[in-house]
Structures are given as structure tokens and as C-alpha cells.
Design a protein around this motif. Structure first.
Motif, PDB file in Angstrom:
ATOM      1  N   THR A  37     -59.254  29.320 -52.686  1.00 31.29           N
ATOM      2  CA  THR A  37     -60.449  30.741 -54.097  1.00 31.29           C
ATOM      3  C   THR A  37     -59.061  31.980 -53.322  1.00 31.29           C
ATOM      4  O   THR A  37     -59.353  32.993 -55.022  1.00 31.29           O
ATOM      5  CB  THR A  37     -61.379  31.084 -53.484  1.00 31.29           C
ATOM      6  N   SER A  38     -58.670  32.393 -53.032  1.00 30.86           N
ATOM      7  CA  SER A  38     -57.735  33.860 -53.028  1.00 30.86           C
ATOM      8  C   SER A  38     -56.604  32.765 -53.596  1.00 30.86           C
ATOM      9  O   SER A  38     -55.780  34.026 -53.910  1.00 30.86           O
ATOM     10  CB  SER A  38     -56.644  33.656 -51.424  1.00 30.86           C
ATOM     11  N   LEU A  39     -55.981  31.832 -53.995  1.00 32.61           N
ATOM     12  CA  LEU A  39     -54.659  31.458 -54.844  1.00 32.61           C
ATOM     13  C   LEU A  39     -55.157  31.612 -56.371  1.00 32.61           C
ATOM     14  O   LEU A  39     -54.637  32.266 -57.143  1.00 32.61           O
ATOM     15  CB  LEU A  39     -54.206  30.092 -54.648  1.00 32.61           C
ATOM     16  N   VAL A  40     -56.357  31.549 -56.588  1.00 32.24           N
ATOM     17  CA  VAL A  40     -56.768  31.202 -57.737  1.00 32.24           C
ATOM     18  C   VAL A  40     -57.821  32.111 -58.019  1.00 32.24           C
ATOM     19  O   VAL A  40     -58.006  32.432 -59.708  1.00 32.24           O
ATOM     20  CB  VAL A  40     -58.027  30.142 -58.100  1.00 32.24           C
ATOM     21  N   GLY A  41     -58.389  32.645 -57.030  1.00 31.74           N
ATOM     22  CA  GLY A  41     -58.973  34.410 -57.602  1.00 31.74           C
ATOM     23  C   GLY A  41     -58.207  35.657 -58.851  1.00 31.74           C
ATOM     24  O   GLY A  41     -59.332  35.671 -59.334  1.00 31.74           O
ATOM     25  N   ASP A  42     -57.236  35.659 -58.836  1.00 30.97           N
ATOM     26  CA  ASP A  42     -56.321  36.755 -59.175  1.00 30.97           C
ATOM     27  C   ASP A  42     -56.184  36.116 -61.011  1.00 30.97           C
ATOM     28  O   ASP A  42     -56.788  37.100 -62.077  1.00 30.97           O
ATOM     29  CB  ASP A  42     -55.188  36.860 -58.911  1.00 30.97           C
ATOM     30  N   ALA A  43     -56.084  34.712 -60.374  1.00 31.55           N
ATOM     31  CA  ALA A  43     -56.828  34.113 -62.569  1.00 31.55           C
ATOM     32  C   ALA A  43     -57.965  33.924 -62.987  1.00 31.55           C
ATOM     33  O   ALA A  43     -58.056  35.042 -63.930  1.00 31.55           O
ATOM     34  CB  ALA A  43     -55.586  33.163 -62.692  1.00 31.55           C
ATOM     35  N   VAL A  44     -58.530  34.190 -62.365  1.00 28.42           N
ATOM     36  CA  VAL A  44     -60.338  34.221 -62.755  1.00 28.42           C
ATOM     37  C   VAL A  44     -60.599  35.242 -63.251  1.00 28.42           C
ATOM     38  O   VAL A  44     -60.889  35.904 -64.027  1.00 28.42           O
ATOM     39  CB  VAL A  44     -60.637  33.315 -61.646  1.00 28.42           C
ATOM     40  N   VAL A  45     -59.953  36.327 -62.719  1.00 27.61           N
ATOM     41  CA  VAL A  45     -60.464  37.967 -62.833  1.00 27.61           C
ATOM     42  C   VAL A  45     -60.390  38.608 -63.617  1.00 27.61           C
ATOM     43  O   VAL A  45     -60.490  38.915 -64.346  1.00 27.61           O
ATOM     44  CB  VAL A  45     -60.231  38.576 -61.088  1.00 27.61           C
ATOM     45  N   ALA A  46     -58.793  38.312 -63.959  1.00 28.90           N
ATOM     46  CA  ALA A  46     -57.796  38.013 -65.261  1.00 28.90           C
ATOM     47  C   ALA A  46     -59.206  37.962 -66.460  1.00 28.90           C
ATOM     48  O   ALA A  46     -58.614  38.277 -67.502  1.00 28.90           O
ATOM     49  CB  ALA A  46     -56.768  37.745 -65.109  1.00 28.90           C
ATOM     50  N   ILE A  47     -59.149  36.256 -66.393  1.00 30.42           N
ATOM     51  CA  ILE A  47     -59.806  35.689 -67.264  1.00 30.42           C
ATOM     52  C   ILE A  47     -61.109  36.366 -67.569  1.00 30.42           C
ATOM     53  O   ILE A  47     -61.737  36.381 -68.906  1.00 30.42           O
ATOM     54  CB  ILE A  47     -60.113  34.208 -67.071  1.00 30.42           C
ATOM     55  N   PHE A  48     -61.632  36.896 -66.464  1.00 27.82           N
ATOM     56  CA  PHE A  48     -63.439  37.701 -66.469  1.00 27.82           C
ATOM     57  C   PHE A  48     -62.774  38.555 -67.109  1.00 27.82           C
ATOM     58  O   PHE A  48     -63.511  39.567 -68.142  1.00 27.82           O
ATOM     59  CB  PHE A  48     -63.667  37.670 -66.173  1.00 27.82           C
ATOM     60  N   GLN A  49     -62.012  39.637 -67.688  1.00 26.83           N
ATOM     61  CA  GLN A  49     -61.025  40.924 -68.022  1.00 26.83           C
ATOM     62  C   GLN A  49     -61.347  40.919 -69.244  1.00 26.83           C
ATOM     63  O   GLN A  49     -61.443  42.064 -70.051  1.00 26.83           O
ATOM     64  CB  GLN A  49     -60.644  41.153 -66.945  1.00 26.83           C
ATOM     65  N   ASP A  50     -60.337  39.771 -69.318  1.00 30.38           N
ATOM     66  CA  ASP A  50     -59.998  39.777 -70.982  1.00 30.38           C
ATOM     67  C   ASP A  50     -60.978  39.608 -71.758  1.00 30.38           C
ATOM     68  O   ASP A  50     -61.235  39.539 -73.017  1.00 30.38           O
ATOM     69  CB  ASP A  50     -58.967  38.637 -71.076  1.00 30.38           C
ATOM     70  N   ILE A  51     -62.832  38.808 -71.281  1.00 35.09           N
ATOM     71  CA  ILE A  51     -63.918  38.629 -72.015  1.00 35.09           C
ATOM     72  C   ILE A  51     -64.281  39.037 -72.078  1.00 35.09           C
ATOM     73  O   ILE A  51     -64.598  39.524 -73.089  1.00 35.09           O
ATOM     74  CB  ILE A  51     -64.503  37.335 -71.351  1.00 35.09           C
ATOM     75  N   ALA A  52     -64.158  40.241 -71.600  1.00 30.84           N
ATOM     76  CA  ALA A  52     -65.089  41.608 -71.248  1.00 30.84           C
ATOM     77  C   ALA A  52     -64.496  41.968 -72.221  1.00 30.84           C
ATOM     78  O   ALA A  52     -65.194  43.264 -72.988  1.00 30.84           O
ATOM     79  CB  ALA A  52     -65.446  42.005 -69.953  1.00 30.84           C
ATOM     80  N   ALA A  53     -62.821  42.085 -72.021  1.00 29.07           N
ATOM     81  CA  ALA A  53     -62.309  43.102 -73.106  1.00 29.07           C
ATOM     82  C   ALA A  53     -62.897  42.812 -74.609  1.00 29.07           C
ATOM     83  O   ALA A  53     -63.029  43.686 -74.733  1.00 29.07           O
ATOM     84  CB  ALA A  53     -60.730  43.986 -73.050  1.00 29.07           C
ATOM     85  N   LYS A  54     -62.779  41.540 -75.201  1.00 31.11           N
ATOM     86  CA  LYS A  54     -63.141  41.018 -75.517  1.00 31.11           C
ATOM     87  C   LYS A  54     -64.502  41.020 -76.082  1.00 31.11           C
ATOM     88  O   LYS A  54     -65.122  41.401 -78.158  1.00 31.11           O
ATOM     89  CB  LYS A  54     -63.084  39.472 -76.492  1.00 31.11           C
ATOM     90  N   LEU A  55     -65.317  41.468 -75.523  1.00 33.89           N
ATOM     91  CA  LEU A  55     -66.605  41.534 -76.526  1.00 33.89           C
ATOM     92  C   LEU A  55     -66.764  43.071 -75.794  1.00 33.89           C
ATOM     93  O   LEU A  55     -67.674  43.238 -77.293  1.00 33.89           O
ATOM     94  CB  LEU A  55     -68.006  41.331 -74.530  1.00 33.89           C
ATOM     95  N   GLY A  56     -66.361  43.990 -75.367  1.00 31.38           N
ATOM     96  CA  GLY A  56     -66.479  45.666 -75.698  1.00 31.38           C
ATOM     97  C   GLY A  56     -66.127  45.618 -77.512  1.00 31.38           C
ATOM     98  O   GLY A  56     -66.791  46.572 -76.955  1.00 31.38           O
ATOM     99  N   SER A  57     -65.272  45.521 -77.710  1.00 30.96           N
ATOM    100  CA  SER A  57     -64.734  45.181 -79.007  1.00 30.96           C
ATOM    101  C   SER A  57     -65.617  45.088 -79.917  1.00 30.96           C
ATOM    102  O   SER A  57     -65.073  45.480 -81.152  1.00 30.96           O
ATOM    103  CB  SER A  57     -63.228  44.872 -78.673  1.00 30.96           C
ATOM    104  N   PHE A  58     -66.352  44.270 -79.547  1.00 26.24           N
ATOM    105  CA  PHE A  58     -67.204  43.532 -80.556  1.00 26.24           C
ATOM    106  C   PHE A  58     -68.251  44.707 -80.908  1.00 26.24           C
ATOM    107  O   PHE A  58     -68.842  44.777 -80.496  1.00 26.24           O
ATOM    108  CB  PHE A  58     -67.768  42.461 -79.687  1.00 26.24           C
ATOM    109  N   GLU A  59     -68.360  44.382 -82.414  1.00 29.09           N
ATOM    110  CA  GLU A  59     -69.356  45.271 -83.042  1.00 29.09           C
ATOM    111  C   GLU A  59     -70.059  44.315 -83.694  1.00 29.09           C
ATOM    112  O   GLU A  59     -70.101  43.369 -84.274  1.00 29.09           O
ATOM    113  CB  GLU A  59     -69.072  46.187 -83.457  1.00 29.09           C
ATOM    114  N   PHE A  60     -71.231  45.175 -83.245  1.00 29.06           N
ATOM    115  CA  PHE A  60     -72.743  43.891 -83.749  1.00 29.06           C
ATOM    116  C   PHE A  60     -73.143  44.210 -85.159  1.00 29.06           C
ATOM    117  O   PHE A  60     -73.243  45.644 -85.979  1.00 29.06           O
ATOM    118  CB  PHE A  60     -74.037  44.256 -82.850  1.00 29.06           C
TER     119      PHE A  60
END
Length: 60
Positions: A37-60
Motif C-alpha cells: 500500500t505504501s508503494l501503490v498509495g501515491d498512484a491511487v491518490v493521483a488517480i482519485f485526484q484526477d477524477i475529482a478534478a474532472k468531476l469538479g469542472s463538470f457542469e450540470f
């Protein structure tokens, strides 16, 4: 009580050996999980931050 008979019974008793072996196996698995988890953790955090950034810029 003879000291030698107590010592021979004490060191000859292997009833707790199985529990000790299982606890060492569980500790090893825990260390492996922590390392993975310590080796993969940073990559998983980056994936979720990317998803959150894309969802944050999404307009309804």
C-alpha cells in the motif's frame, strides 16, 4: 519437584509452537500489505485526484 524434570517438560512442550508460527505468518502478511500500500498509495491518490478534478469542472 525436580529441576531437570521441570526443564525437560518445559522445553519439550510444543503446544504453543503452532500459535507462534501462525502469529509470525500473520505479521509477515501485515508487513507485505503495508509495503504494497505504501508503494501503490501515491498512484491511487493521483488517480482519485484526477477524477475529482474532472468531476469538479463538470457542469450540470
Amino acid at each position: 519437584m525436580d529441576g531437570r524434570s521441570f526443564a525437560s517438560r518445559f522445553f519439550g512442550d510444543e503446544s504453543g509452537a503452532t500459535a507462534l508460527e501462525y502469529s509470525l505468518i500473520v505479521a509477515g502478511i501485515g508487513l507485505a500489505m503495508f509495503g504494497a500500500t505504501s508503494l501503490v498509495g501515491d498512484a491511487v491518490v493521483a488517480i482519485f485526484q484526477d477524477i475529482a478534478a474532472k468531476l469538479g469542472s463538470f457542469e450540470f
